[in-house]
Design an enzyme around this catalytic site. Structure first.
Site, mmCIF file in Angstrom:
data_model
loop_
_atom_site.group_PDB
_atom_site.id
_atom_site.type_symbol
_atom_site.label_atom_id
_atom_site.label_comp_id
_atom_site.label_asym_id
_atom_site.label_seq_id
_atom_site.Cartn_x
_atom_site.Cartn_y
_atom_site.Cartn_z
ATOM 1 N N GLU A 191 -8.511 -0.567 7.842
ATOM 2 C CA GLU A 191 -7.367 -0.767 8.739
ATOM 3 C C GLU A 191 -7.839 -0.834 10.186
ATOM 4 O O GLU A 191 -7.131 -1.294 11.057
ATOM 5 C CB GLU A 191 -6.369 0.389 8.614
ATOM 6 C CG GLU A 191 -5.556 0.370 7.342
ATOM 7 C CD GLU A 191 -4.432 1.409 7.367
ATOM 8 O OE1 GLU A 191 -4.449 2.293 8.249
ATOM 9 O OE2 GLU A 191 -3.547 1.329 6.493
ATOM 10 N N GLN B 56 0.861 -1.178 0.000
ATOM 11 C CA GLN B 56 0.000 0.000 0.000
ATOM 12 C C GLN B 56 0.901 1.232 0.000
ATOM 13 O O GLN B 56 1.513 1.551 1.011
ATOM 14 C CB GLN B 56 -0.855 -0.084 1.270
ATOM 15 C CG GLN B 56 -1.770 1.041 1.563
ATOM 16 C CD GLN B 56 -2.398 0.835 2.954
ATOM 17 O OE1 GLN B 56 -2.481 -0.291 3.473
ATOM 18 N NE2 GLN B 56 -2.817 1.906 3.578
ATOM 19 N N GLY B 57 1.018 1.894 -1.155
ATOM 20 C CA GLY B 57 1.941 3.028 -1.283
ATOM 21 C C GLY B 57 1.257 4.352 -1.007
ATOM 22 O O GLY B 57 0.791 5.033 -1.922
ATOM 23 N N SER C 93 4.755 -1.164 3.781
ATOM 24 C CA SER C 93 4.903 -2.482 4.397
ATOM 25 C C SER C 93 5.011 -3.571 3.330
ATOM 26 O O SER C 93 4.231 -3.578 2.375
ATOM 27 C CB SER C 93 3.716 -2.794 5.307
ATOM 28 O OG SER C 93 3.702 -1.899 6.386
#
Lengths: 320, 374
Positions: B238, B120-121, B155
């Site tokens: 999240e 996830q950028g 990550s």
């Protein structure tokens, strides 16, 4: 179970009654709303609604008596009150030794107008519920830190009694029902403290802007909101679950949460919140005493921790 | 399949396949990632991993509570590390909601089955909490986008085959309006990944550099300029199912600690409070799971869940330091390493995924309606 419409109607009635009445007057209004029937059909919703509003309005009724008696499967008539344990305790408020009943506990102000009291005692064989004449008890009104709560201290030695329920296993269940009610009441008290602090933060202008614009103030209010939502979720889950363990968990979380909110709200309200010209002090007083009824957050937490350290296992609670 | 049925059947399957699913002795990231892929593949092939996901992306349908329980069961048994496992819960819903249907149908099963890892950028060196200020630029070229810029704290980028990437497609002042989300192949020419070693001894996240990286136009998630909506819809994930799994992990950690710590090293009031707060978190997170399953749109109220989780995570591992002081500070065997690593990792709970301060800002602004803070 109530449907959504019935729930809303009930909540409106309760809100209206708790906002304007207290004591025997509120008891009468609650009776008109049929709250005991609601308690029988949908206990979770009824307890949550009534006690949260009662806490929010910082008012009083004898609903807690009814909740405890209901868990003991005793139908309290209008002329009978219920005895609570002494401050901080969850033990029955009486002891029966060799047939002699001695009493030490608390009750709501309504007891003075009642003819009889339901008293649960500890004795060698377990717990027993008795009916005693209020006239045979020493009833002393307590002002203390929260005179508005109208508690009375009740003592008695060699009190004449009759057994109402021969031998009840229900005391832990009664304590649990009371703890769930008080958890919801503490959530209500906390919501009022947060509302008062929030309104003040938006109204009060310093350095040319509302103090709600300052992060130090915002974070205190956010912290309070999180504490309340956690306590609310815990109280609701304890009602779903229905065991004494989760009732004690919810009561402790709600008590600690209320004290957190009291601290933040008082700081945000600052000078005015320290006076009797502002209503905050009423909620703070209520929170402190409710935290200590039927087990204080501090002692519940310590004894829970001791149990967990002994068992070295954590109960698996609240399945999805 | 209803939850009770799923729970019973899954528990049975997990009992039967315990040996295949158990993590090996290895503690390196490589070993842990390989093990995670194995668990996901076995769970997918047996059907478990497909429940709770729509049929059009290879799922078997059913309530999202089913996948909530799957992650909980895997975590509670110590079969997966929730931080690595739950990335699926964050990225798959985004693809389902925003990718072209054919692309989602092709890609999501690979993520669910553990054939692929995705990253996830979002964050950049100059853009942490202030996501709307991101600068990594995508410019229009013939058949798509050319991306140049840098991401950080990404990550698992070193393991990832794909990246959900936020880029700047509007002008420099376009703020949240000029952001576009792209689904990027990590083997595209021009991408450089540099892992960063964290304090807890893992290379869990990376810097990722993009140098004229070509991304086909049909890899745009949502439309041009919809990146902010993609991000805002992703972030609550999240703080929902991923948090439910993390709560199960804290339950396991606290229980393991009670069994491992010497009597007398832990204070009863602190243990009691940690368990009470665990109960409150579980109650809150459970309600969030049920709201999600009922089709409610999750939003800023999930910041409450995150604040509770982050606070509790540090509380639990503060206790671990008290109860296992020698292990955490001096021990070098694998068990001590694990406690030390988890203690140190817990320090990041109030930083990652929106810091404690940002979460409180969200509560103040969106839930308490306190108006602007400047």
């Amino acid at each position: 179970m109530m449907d959504a419409e019935e729930r809303e109607l009930f909540a409106k009635g309760i809100q209206h009654a708790t906002a304007s009445r207290s004591g025997a007057d509120l008891d009468a209004a609650l009776a008109d709303l049929g709250w005991k029937d609601a308690l029988a059909t949908d206990p979770a919703t009824t307890v949550a609604t009534l006690f949260e509003h009662q806490g929010a309005a910082a008012t009083t009724s004898s609903a807690l008596d009814v909740v405890l008696a209901d868990a003991l499967q005793v139908d309290l008539d209008g002329s009978t009150g219920m005895l609570l344990p002494p401050l901080g305790s969850t033990a029955p408020p009486a002891a029966l030794v060799d047939g002699v009943l001695s009493v030490r506990g608390l009750s709501t102000s309504g007891l003075a107008t009642r003819a009889r009291a339901l008293v649960v005692s500890d004795d060698a064989g377990g717990t027993t519920a008795h009916v005693v004449d209020v006239a045979s008890l020493d009833v002393r009104s307590v002002r203390g830190i929260d005179p508005g709560l109208g508690l009375v201290e009740v003592t008695g030695t060699a009190v004449p009694h009759v057994d109402a329920v021969a031998a009840t296993e229900g005391w832990p269940g009664a304590v649990a029902a009371g703890q769930r009610a008080l958890a919801h009441e503490l959530v209500g008290v906390s919501r009022t403290m947060l509302r008062l602090a929030r309104e003040h933060a938006l109204d009060r202008v310093q350095f040319d802007r509302p103090i709600a614009g300052f992060q130090a103030v915002r974070h205190r209010l956010a912290e309070s909101f999180v504490a309340i939502e956690a306590a609310d979720a815990a109280a609701g889950a304890a009602c779903d679950d229905g065991t004494p363990l989760t009732a004690a968990l919810a009561k402790a979380v709600a008590g600690r949460s209320a004290r957190t909110v009291a601290r933040h709200a008082q700081q945000v309200l600052a000078g005015i919140g320290f006076t009797t010209e502002h209503p905050l002090h009423l909620s703070i007083r209520r929170a402190l005493v409710l935290d200590h009824l039927l087990g204080a957050s501090r002692s519940l937490t310590g004894s829970l921790g001791a149990d967990l350290l002994r068992d070295r296992r954590l109960p698996n609670l609240l399945p999805l | 399949m209803d939850l009770a049925e799923f729970r019973a059947a899954l528990d049975l399957w997990l009992d039967e396949h315990d040996a295949e699913l158990a993590p090996g002795a290895g503690e390196t990231m490589d070993e842990e990632m390989a093990h995670l892929a194995t668990v996901k593949r076995l769970a997918f092939d047996a059907g478990w991993m497909r429940w709770g996901w729509p049929e059009r992306v290879g799922g078997l349908g059913g309530s999202t509570l089913l996948r909530g329980y799957l992650g909980e069961a895997l975590t509670a048994r110590g079969l997966v590390e929730p931080g690595l496992y739950s990335l699926t819960e964050v990225l798959a819903p985004t693809m389902i909601d925003y990718a072209r249907p054919e692309l989602a149908a092709e890609m999501v099963p690979r993520l669910l089955r553990g054939d692929e890892t995705w990253c996830q950028g979002f964050s950049e060196p100059g853009t942490g909490s202030n996501l709307a200020a991101l600068a990594c630029a995508a410019t229009r070229v013939d058949d798509g986008w050319s991306v140049s810029g840098q991401k950080v704290w990404t990550s698992l980028a070193q393991y990832a085959q794909r990246c959900v990437l936020l880029t700047r497609t509007g002008g420099p002042d376009s703020a949240h309006r000029g952001i576009t989300a792209l689904f990027v192949d990590m083997d595209s020419p021009g991408i450089t990944v540099r892992p960063i070693e964290t304090m807890h001894g893992r290379e869990e996240f990376c810097e990722v550099f993009f140098d004229d990286v070509l991304v086909p136009g049909d890899r745009t998630l949502g439309g041009e300029g919809q990146g902010w909506a993609v991000a805002m819809d992703l972030l609550p994930f999240e703080r929902s199912t991923a948090l439910w799994h993390r709560g199960a992990h804290l339950h396991r950690s606290l229980e393991t600690l009670l069994q491992a710590a010497d009597p007398g090293t832990l204070r009863p009031d602190e243990v009691g409070e940690a368990f009470q707060q665990l109960f409150a978190l579980r109650a809150r997170s459970r309600a969030t799971q049920h709201r999600m399953a009922a089709g409610d749109r999750l939003g800023p109220e999930t910041s409450v869940d995150k604040i509770l989780l982050a606070t509790l995570e540090q509380q639990v591992f503060d206790l671990a330091l008290d109860g296992l002081t020698d292990e955490v500070l001096l021990g070098d065997d694998p068990d001590a390493e694990r406690w030390r690593s988890r203690y140190l990792y817990s320090r990041s709970a109030t930083i990652y995924g929106g810091s404690a301060e940002i979460q409180r800002n969200i509560v103040a602004r969106r839930l308490l309606d306190l108006g602007p803070d400047r």
